[in-house]
Design a protein around this motif. Structure first.
Motif, PDB file in Angstrom:
ATOM      1  N   ILE A   1      -2.149 -44.965  30.693  1.00  0.00           N
ATOM      2  CA  ILE A   1      -0.799 -45.472  30.515  1.00  0.00           C
ATOM      3  C   ILE A   1      -0.551 -45.716  29.017  1.00  0.00           C
ATOM      4  CG2 ILE A   1      -1.399 -47.926  30.774  1.00  0.00           C
ATOM      5  CD1 ILE A   1       1.166 -48.105  32.548  1.00  0.00           C
ATOM      6  N   ASN A   2       0.670 -45.580  28.591  1.00  0.00           N
ATOM      7  CA  ASN A   2       1.077 -45.751  27.186  1.00  0.00           C
ATOM      8  C   ASN A   2       0.493 -44.690  26.262  1.00  0.00           C
ATOM      9  OD1 ASN A   2       2.634 -47.966  27.840  1.00  0.00           O
ATOM     10  ND2 ASN A   2       1.053 -49.437  27.314  1.00  0.00           N
ATOM     11  N   SER A   3       0.038 -43.567  26.814  1.00  0.00           N
ATOM     12  CA  SER A   3      -0.452 -42.493  25.958  1.00  0.00           C
ATOM     13  C   SER A   3       0.731 -41.700  25.401  1.00  0.00           C
ATOM     14  CB  SER A   3      -1.411 -41.583  26.725  1.00  0.00           C
ATOM     15  OG  SER A   3      -0.800 -41.096  27.887  1.00  0.00           O
ATOM     16  N   LYS A   4       0.517 -41.092  24.256  1.00  0.00           N
ATOM     17  CA  LYS A   4       1.568 -40.352  23.571  1.00  0.00           C
ATOM     18  C   LYS A   4       1.081 -38.915  23.344  1.00  0.00           C
ATOM     19  CE  LYS A   4       3.929 -40.270  19.124  1.00  0.00           C
ATOM     20  NZ  LYS A   4       3.978 -40.902  17.792  1.00  0.00           N
ATOM     21  N   ILE A   5       1.778 -37.947  23.945  1.00  0.00           N
ATOM     22  CA  ILE A   5       1.404 -36.544  23.772  1.00  0.00           C
ATOM     23  C   ILE A   5       1.810 -36.106  22.370  1.00  0.00           C
ATOM     24  CG2 ILE A   5       1.743 -34.194  24.588  1.00  0.00           C
ATOM     25  CD1 ILE A   5       2.294 -35.406  27.372  1.00  0.00           C
ATOM     26  N   LEU A   6       0.859 -35.566  21.621  1.00  0.00           N
ATOM     27  CA  LEU A   6       1.092 -35.210  20.226  1.00  0.00           C
ATOM     28  C   LEU A   6       1.453 -33.737  20.041  1.00  0.00           C
ATOM     29  CD1 LEU A   6      -1.927 -37.128  18.671  1.00  0.00           C
ATOM     30  CD2 LEU A   6       0.466 -37.878  18.801  1.00  0.00           C
ATOM     31  N   CYS A   7       0.650 -32.837  20.619  1.00  0.00           N
ATOM     32  CA  CYS A   7       0.879 -31.415  20.378  1.00  0.00           C
ATOM     33  C   CYS A   7       0.156 -30.573  21.408  1.00  0.00           C
ATOM     34  CB  CYS A   7       0.425 -31.021  18.972  1.00  0.00           C
ATOM     35  SG  CYS A   7      -1.368 -31.070  18.730  1.00  0.00           S
ATOM     36  N   VAL A   8       0.437 -29.285  21.378  1.00  0.00           N
ATOM     37  CA  VAL A   8      -0.269 -28.302  22.187  1.00  0.00           C
ATOM     38  C   VAL A   8      -0.768 -27.213  21.251  1.00  0.00           C
ATOM     39  CG1 VAL A   8       1.843 -27.011  22.733  1.00  0.00           C
ATOM     40  CG2 VAL A   8      -0.149 -26.743  24.189  1.00  0.00           C
TER      41      VAL A   8
ATOM     42  N   LEU B   1      -3.999 -23.791  21.077  1.00  0.00           N
ATOM     43  CA  LEU B   1      -5.114 -23.081  21.691  1.00  0.00           C
ATOM     44  C   LEU B   1      -6.411 -23.519  21.026  1.00  0.00           C
ATOM     45  CD1 LEU B   1      -3.740 -19.419  21.862  1.00  0.00           C
ATOM     46  CD2 LEU B   1      -3.979 -21.045  23.740  1.00  0.00           C
ATOM     47  N   GLN B   2      -7.427 -23.741  21.836  1.00  0.00           N
ATOM     48  CA  GLN B   2      -8.771 -23.980  21.330  1.00  0.00           C
ATOM     49  C   GLN B   2      -9.675 -22.985  22.041  1.00  0.00           C
ATOM     50  OE1 GLN B   2     -10.757 -27.710  22.271  1.00  0.00           O
ATOM     51  NE2 GLN B   2     -11.682 -27.700  20.243  1.00  0.00           N
ATOM     52  N   ARG B   3     -10.254 -22.069  21.293  1.00  0.00           N
ATOM     53  CA  ARG B   3     -11.069 -20.986  21.830  1.00  0.00           C
ATOM     54  C   ARG B   3     -10.316 -20.207  22.905  1.00  0.00           C
ATOM     55  NH1 ARG B   3     -13.997 -24.948  20.758  1.00  0.00           N
ATOM     56  NH2 ARG B   3     -15.785 -25.795  21.667  1.00  0.00           N
ATOM     57  N   GLY B   4      -9.020 -19.997  22.659  1.00  0.00           N
ATOM     58  CA  GLY B   4      -8.196 -19.192  23.555  1.00  0.00           C
ATOM     59  C   GLY B   4      -7.662 -19.920  24.772  1.00  0.00           C
ATOM     60  N   ILE B   5      -7.942 -21.218  24.902  1.00  0.00           N
ATOM     61  CA  ILE B   5      -7.493 -22.011  26.052  1.00  0.00           C
ATOM     62  C   ILE B   5      -6.493 -23.062  25.560  1.00  0.00           C
ATOM     63  CG2 ILE B   5      -8.225 -23.607  27.869  1.00  0.00           C
ATOM     64  CD1 ILE B   5     -10.987 -22.193  27.702  1.00  0.00           C
ATOM     65  N   PRO B   6      -5.318 -23.177  26.217  1.00  0.00           N
ATOM     66  CA  PRO B   6      -4.346 -24.176  25.778  1.00  0.00           C
ATOM     67  C   PRO B   6      -4.784 -25.596  26.135  1.00  0.00           C
ATOM     68  CG  PRO B   6      -3.531 -23.045  27.732  1.00  0.00           C
ATOM     69  CD  PRO B   6      -4.808 -22.369  27.329  1.00  0.00           C
ATOM     70  N   HIS B   7      -4.567 -26.507  25.197  1.00  0.00           N
ATOM     71  CA  HIS B   7      -4.862 -27.927  25.381  1.00  0.00           C
ATOM     72  C   HIS B   7      -3.690 -28.740  24.821  1.00  0.00           C
ATOM     73  CE1 HIS B   7      -8.965 -26.283  25.462  1.00  0.00           C
ATOM     74  NE2 HIS B   7      -9.319 -27.397  26.087  1.00  0.00           N
ATOM     75  N   ILE B   8      -3.537 -29.954  25.357  1.00  0.00           N
ATOM     76  CA  ILE B   8      -2.657 -30.920  24.701  1.00  0.00           C
ATOM     77  C   ILE B   8      -3.549 -32.016  24.135  1.00  0.00           C
ATOM     78  CG2 ILE B   8      -0.533 -30.499  26.000  1.00  0.00           C
ATOM     79  CD1 ILE B   8      -1.230 -32.896  27.767  1.00  0.00           C
ATOM     80  N   TRP B   9      -3.137 -32.546  22.986  1.00  0.00           N
ATOM     81  CA  TRP B   9      -3.825 -33.661  22.362  1.00  0.00           C
ATOM     82  C   TRP B   9      -2.947 -34.890  22.538  1.00  0.00           C
ATOM     83  CZ3 TRP B   9      -5.161 -28.822  21.216  1.00  0.00           C
ATOM     84  CH2 TRP B   9      -6.517 -28.577  20.977  1.00  0.00           C
ATOM     85  N   VAL B  10      -3.601 -36.000  22.906  1.00  0.00           N
ATOM     86  CA  VAL B  10      -2.893 -37.205  23.316  1.00  0.00           C
ATOM     87  C   VAL B  10      -3.464 -38.414  22.587  1.00  0.00           C
ATOM     88  CG1 VAL B  10      -2.368 -38.670  25.311  1.00  0.00           C
ATOM     89  CG2 VAL B  10      -2.476 -36.184  25.593  1.00  0.00           C
ATOM     90  N   GLU B  11      -2.573 -39.227  22.015  1.00  0.00           N
ATOM     91  CA  GLU B  11      -2.985 -40.480  21.385  1.00  0.00           C
ATOM     92  C   GLU B  11      -3.016 -41.560  22.463  1.00  0.00           C
ATOM     93  OE1 GLU B  11      -1.394 -41.878  17.379  1.00  0.00           O
ATOM     94  OE2 GLU B  11      -0.328 -43.131  18.830  1.00  0.00           O
ATOM     95  N   VAL B  12      -4.152 -42.272  22.570  1.00  0.00           N
ATOM     96  CA  VAL B  12      -4.354 -43.251  23.628  1.00  0.00           C
ATOM     97  C   VAL B  12      -4.631 -44.618  23.021  1.00  0.00           C
ATOM     98  CG1 VAL B  12      -5.839 -43.890  25.578  1.00  0.00           C
ATOM     99  CG2 VAL B  12      -5.215 -41.492  25.197  1.00  0.00           C
ATOM    100  N   ASP B  13      -3.936 -45.618  23.517  1.00  0.00           N
ATOM    101  CA  ASP B  13      -4.148 -47.004  23.111  1.00  0.00           C
ATOM    102  C   ASP B  13      -5.345 -47.550  23.894  1.00  0.00           C
ATOM    103  OD1 ASP B  13      -4.087 -49.731  22.646  1.00  0.00           O
ATOM    104  OD2 ASP B  13      -1.914 -49.902  22.891  1.00  0.00           O
ATOM    105  N   GLU B  14      -6.383 -47.938  23.199  1.00  0.00           N
ATOM    106  CA  GLU B  14      -7.620 -48.380  23.839  1.00  0.00           C
ATOM    107  C   GLU B  14      -7.567 -49.844  24.291  1.00  0.00           C
ATOM    108  OE1 GLU B  14     -10.999 -46.442  24.015  1.00  0.00           O
ATOM    109  OE2 GLU B  14      -9.219 -45.272  24.450  1.00  0.00           O
TER     110      GLU B  14
END
Length: 92
Positions: free
Chosen positions: A22-29, A31-44
């Protein structure tokens, strides 16, 4: 308040529901080694309190020229595969 960056692998499905903190923020999408990923900032903060609730986030992947789903609120980014022959646009 500590934050971390997590990543989540995407498939090529038009619609995906991904559980993330919860409260995570999607930053970007990207490819990493040809596979799509999203990177997410997470409040710990929630992890340190022993309560790390997850929420299902809707991720939409559309081809160029496709209709963008009406409930897609924010553009995350674009990536290409197949040497640029296929272009995907990702929304949440």
């Amino acid at each position: 308040m500590n934050k971390r960056i997590y990543k989540y692998e995407l498939g090529n499905d038009e619609f995906q529901l991904i559980d993330m903190p919860i409260n995570s923020k999607i930053l970007c999408v990207q490819l990493q080694r040809g596979i799509p990923h999203i990177w997410v900032e997470v409040d710990e903060q929630y992890r340190s309190e022993g309560n790390f609730p997850l929420v299902g986030r809707q991720i939409y992947t559309v081809f160029t020229g496709d209709i963008i789903p009406s409930d897609a609120e924010r553009y995350i980014g674009t990536y290409q595969s197949e040497e640029g022959f296929i272009v995907y646009h990702v929304y949440c």
